[in-house]
Write an enzyme that holds these catalytic residues in place. Structure first.
Site, PDB file in Angstrom:
ATOM      1  N   ASP A   9      39.719  56.152  18.008  1.00  0.00           N
ATOM      2  CA  ASP A   9      39.271  57.407  18.300  1.00  0.00           C
ATOM      3  C   ASP A   9      38.235  57.540  18.975  1.00  0.00           C
ATOM      4  O   ASP A   9      37.988  58.271  19.615  1.00  0.00           O
ATOM      5  CB  ASP A   9      40.486  57.566  19.121  1.00  0.00           C
ATOM      6  CG  ASP A   9      41.113  58.820  18.442  1.00  0.00           C
ATOM      7  OD1 ASP A   9      41.115  58.937  17.109  1.00  0.00           O
ATOM      8  OD2 ASP A   9      41.518  59.303  18.416  1.00  0.00           O
ATOM      9  N   HIS A  44      42.773  67.813   8.760  1.00  0.00           N
ATOM     10  CA  HIS A  44      42.785  66.757   9.897  1.00  0.00           C
ATOM     11  C   HIS A  44      41.993  64.638   8.822  1.00  0.00           C
ATOM     12  O   HIS A  44      42.694  64.126   8.968  1.00  0.00           O
ATOM     13  CB  HIS A  44      42.176  66.256  11.264  1.00  0.00           C
ATOM     14  CG  HIS A  44      41.930  65.244  11.894  1.00  0.00           C
ATOM     15  ND1 HIS A  44      43.910  65.140  12.450  1.00  0.00           N
ATOM     16  CD2 HIS A  44      41.693  64.293  12.325  1.00  0.00           C
ATOM     17  CE1 HIS A  44      43.361  63.901  12.692  1.00  0.00           C
ATOM     18  NE2 HIS A  44      41.764  63.624  13.068  1.00  0.00           N
TER      19      HIS A  44
HETATM   20 ZN   LIG Z   1      41.840  61.957  13.845  1.00  0.00          ZN
END
Ligand SMILES: [Zn+2]
Length: 268
Positions: free
Chosen positions: A100, A185
């Site tokens: 994304d 992340h």
């Molecule tokens: Zn991500």
């Protein structure tokens, strides 16, 4: 620097379960969240940070994320609202290569491209739990070939798109526009700080904190490579915002996104 402008390119929305948005915390249930890219118009050029998701890719590989994306929410569509075309973008930066954040890279074969030096190797050889995150490989010939996803290679664009300048640590992209190293992340995740002449700086957490609640509770998303580094990055983001009196903007926070300026409106 006084004429620096930031536009948010609305890229549509996706759905995750609340336990994925707030890892081990929830509450569960469908959470629809926005996806957007950041266009920095600067005296030194036009910089695009991230390129959203590709609708067809999500429908094919992750249809359970229930993508919604109008024509105006594609990268070319969002740029057209500003009277721009992909060729007007000088530099594309990927905060990381989750699907994304890189789905629209294919529109920018001409642009200079920048990412953390560890992100392409990670997309080539992700941890088992990262496969869906790094599933849109159309941005890199090397990654698509390494993963056996040659059907994602687009004639004429993927190859031209595949050269990245690999960076490490904090990097000033242009005067007053800084990439902030916030791993956790993903292996080479970047947040972004933009300074302006007249208004307070904006610190885009990007996926170091999906939402305001994520940052306030130090609760990261279920998608990460190193959760301890992720917590440290959230502390870092908080301190930078405080030290610079910066306004925080979050990557996937629908409540806050509704108050953000999109389309032809800008920050600057
Ligand atoms: Zn991500």
């Amino acid at each position: 620097m006084s004429d620096t402008k930031v536009y948010l390119l609305d890229g549509g929305s996706l759905v995750l379960d609340g336990y994925h948005v707030y890892w081990n915390r929830g509450p569960g249930g469908e959470v629809r969240f926005p996806v957007y890219s950041i266009l920095v118009e600067h005296a030194e050029g036009r910089f695009l940070i991230d390129t959203g998701f590709d609708y067809d890719h999500v429908m094919k590989v992750l249809p359970f994320e229930k993508p919604i994306q109008s024509k105006d929410q594609t990268i070319p569509g969002a740029l057209a609202l500003l009277g721009l075309e992909p060729k007007d973008i000088d530099v594309v930066v990927n905060s990381h290569f989750h699907f994304d954040h890189c789905g629209g890279n294919k529109y920018f074969p001409h642009a200079k491209k920048i990412c953390h030096k560890s992100e392409v190797p990670q997309a080539c050889n992700p941890q088992p739990f990262e496969h869906l995150g790094y599933s849109d490989l159309s941005f890199s010939l090397e990654a698509a070939e390494a993963r056996g996803a040659t059907e994602q290679i687009m004639e004429g664009t993927t190859r031209a798109n595949s050269t990245f300048e690999g960076i490490d640590g904090d990097v000033e992209l242009a005067k007053g526009v800084k990439l902030i190293s916030t791993p956790g992340h993903s292996i080479g995740h970047y947040s972004l700080m933009v300074n302006f002449g007249k208004r307070k700086p904006i610190l885009f957490t990007i996926d170091a904190a999906y939402t305001q609640k994520s940052l306030e509770t130090l609760c990261q998303a279920a998608f990460h490579i190193d959760p301890v580094a992720g917590v440290e990055s959230m502390h870092r983001v908080r301190k930078l915002a405080e030290d610079n009196d910066a306004e925080l903007m979050y990557s996937h926070d629908m409540e806050n996104f509704k108050t953000y300026q999109t389309g032809t409106r800008f920050y600057g």
